[in-house]
Design a protein around this motif. Structure first.
Motif, mmCIF file in Angstrom:
data_model
loop_
_atom_site.group_PDB
_atom_site.id
_atom_site.type_symbol
_atom_site.label_atom_id
_atom_site.label_comp_id
_atom_site.label_asym_id
_atom_site.label_seq_id
_atom_site.Cartn_x
_atom_site.Cartn_y
_atom_site.Cartn_z
ATOM 1 N N VAL A 126 0.848 -1.196 0.000
ATOM 2 C CA VAL A 126 0.000 0.000 0.000
ATOM 3 C C VAL A 126 0.882 1.244 0.000
ATOM 4 N N SER A 127 0.733 2.083 -1.025
ATOM 5 C CA SER A 127 1.557 3.301 -1.156
ATOM 6 C C SER A 127 3.029 2.933 -0.981
ATOM 7 N N GLY A 128 3.430 1.855 -1.601
ATOM 8 C CA GLY A 128 4.720 1.268 -1.302
ATOM 9 C C GLY A 128 5.893 1.933 -1.998
ATOM 10 N N TRP A 237 -1.486 -1.261 -4.186
ATOM 11 C CA TRP A 237 -2.490 -0.215 -3.984
ATOM 12 C C TRP A 237 -1.821 1.156 -3.973
ATOM 13 N N TYR A 238 -2.319 2.045 -4.845
ATOM 14 C CA TYR A 238 -1.786 3.404 -4.900
ATOM 15 C C TYR A 238 -2.920 4.400 -5.110
ATOM 16 N N GLY A 239 -2.699 5.610 -4.594
ATOM 17 C CA GLY A 239 -3.650 6.698 -4.778
ATOM 18 C C GLY A 239 -3.122 7.708 -5.778
ATOM 19 N N GLY A 271 -5.133 9.413 -1.796
ATOM 20 C CA GLY A 271 -3.749 9.824 -1.652
ATOM 21 C C GLY A 271 -2.909 8.677 -1.132
ATOM 22 N N GLY A 272 -1.714 9.005 -0.647
ATOM 23 C CA GLY A 272 -0.849 7.984 -0.079
ATOM 24 C C GLY A 272 -1.373 7.416 1.219
ATOM 25 N N SER A 273 -2.351 8.102 1.806
ATOM 26 C CA SER A 273 -2.947 7.666 3.080
ATOM 27 C C SER A 273 -4.081 6.679 2.877
ATOM 28 N N LEU A 274 -4.210 6.066 1.695
ATOM 29 C CA LEU A 274 -5.361 5.198 1.436
ATOM 30 C C LEU A 274 -5.407 3.983 2.346
ATOM 31 N N LEU A 275 -4.307 3.668 3.042
ATOM 32 C CA LEU A 275 -4.362 2.591 4.025
ATOM 33 C C LEU A 275 -5.429 2.882 5.063
ATOM 34 N N TRP A 276 -5.619 4.156 5.377
ATOM 35 C CA TRP A 276 -6.590 4.549 6.405
ATOM 36 C C TRP A 276 -7.911 5.018 5.827
#
Length: 292
Positions: A126-128, A237-239, A271-276
């Motif tokens: 995620v946003s790796g 997974w990317y935003g 965004g990069g915060s898509l984990l949350w």
């Protein structure tokens, strides 16, 4: 609770064969499907994700501190392969059958190292961070990041010693905020979330900067495995609004071509915060693979 973040249900530490310990935190269903969480740069174990959906999805989320960060004992000179060995011992000690891994930001190469070793049944990146030394990124890298890669390649030990002089929790917070899009700032600066994030950074530097700086060298150096040989299913997974200079420069497009069993999910509005912001979607996809 803010963006699926709340204090862990349980804190623990697991002994390794060489006498070190790995610290971890757990959320969700105690007997649920196990998912290990490898957090981002310098983040301690207390910042999880998806706490509002773990019980409903039947997930046991376990965030693991890397060596020298938080509650995990240091391992000077460690490699990405060493991390895979540590995780294999952890999974055995905790009796984790068919577990998955979520690797966020700088946690991505550590998750992929475990995938290359065939340890998890499935991985979500995620946003790796990508393998930034790959020639495909030569013209895409931020100049500052390109300079860091050069410094690591030229003298990794010297880089560690120099970078450690200024590395601390406040520096990391400023770096994250300074490279975030408006979409991510809306998450990271929300008061409750910001407090949890900053606490996790303080945890990460509890033993000093050495653990974080070693992570940086491993992530910015040449990876000891070939992503093209990873046989484990990997969700990327990317935003679209991810503006971090150290995440994948092409939002995982090159990685998706290199990893045979990968699926790329690009969410234009995230965004990069898509984990949350998209925790349920990420976990549901991972569980679909784990439970087959």
């Amino acid at each position: 609770m803010s963006h699926g973040v709340c204090p862990p249900d349980l804190l623990g530490a697991t002994d390794l064969p060489d006498g070190r310990t790995l610290g971890w935190a757990r959320w969700g269903a105690p007997d649920g499907t196990p998912v290990l969480f490898f957090s981002g740069a310098a983040m301690g174990r207390s910042l999880g994700f998806g706490a509002d959906v773990l019980g409903r999805l039947g997930v046991r989320l376990i965030a693991v501190d890397r060596p020298g960060l938080g509650a995990s004992g240091p391992r000077p000179g460690r490699t990405l392969d060493d991390w895979a060995s540590d995780v294999a011992h952890l999974a055995e000690r905790l009796d984790l059958p068919d577990f998955g891994i979520v690797g966020f930001s700088q946690g991505a190469p550590f998750a992929l190292a475990c995938a290359a070793a065939g340890l998890p049944k499935a991985v979500a990146v995620v946003s790796g961070q990508d393998d930034l030394t790959h020639p495909a990124f030569a013209e895409l890298l931020d100049p500052g990041v390109a300079g860091l890669l050069h410094a690591v390649a030229a003298d990794p030990e010297g880089f560690e010693a120099t970078f450690a002089q200024d590395a601390d929790a406040e520096m990391m917070w400023r770096l994250v905020i300074g490279t975030s899009s408006d979409a991510d700032l809306a998450v990271y600066t929300e008061p409750a979330f910001a407090a949890a994030y900053r606490t996790a950074l303080e945890e990460g530097f509890r033993q000093g900067p050495a653990g974080y700086v070693r992570d940086l060298v491993l992530a910015f150096g040449r990876w000891p495995f070939d992503p093209a040989l990873i046989a484990v299913p990997v969700d990327l997974w990317y935003g679209g609004h991810d503006t971090s200079t150290v995440h994948s420069p092409d939002h995982g497009a090159e990685m998706s071509r290199r990893v045979p069993a990968s699926r790329r999910h690009l969410l234009p509005e995230a965004g990069g915060s898509l984990l949350w912001t998209h925790a349920e979607e990420i976990l549901a996809s991972l569980l679909d693979t784990l439970r087959r």
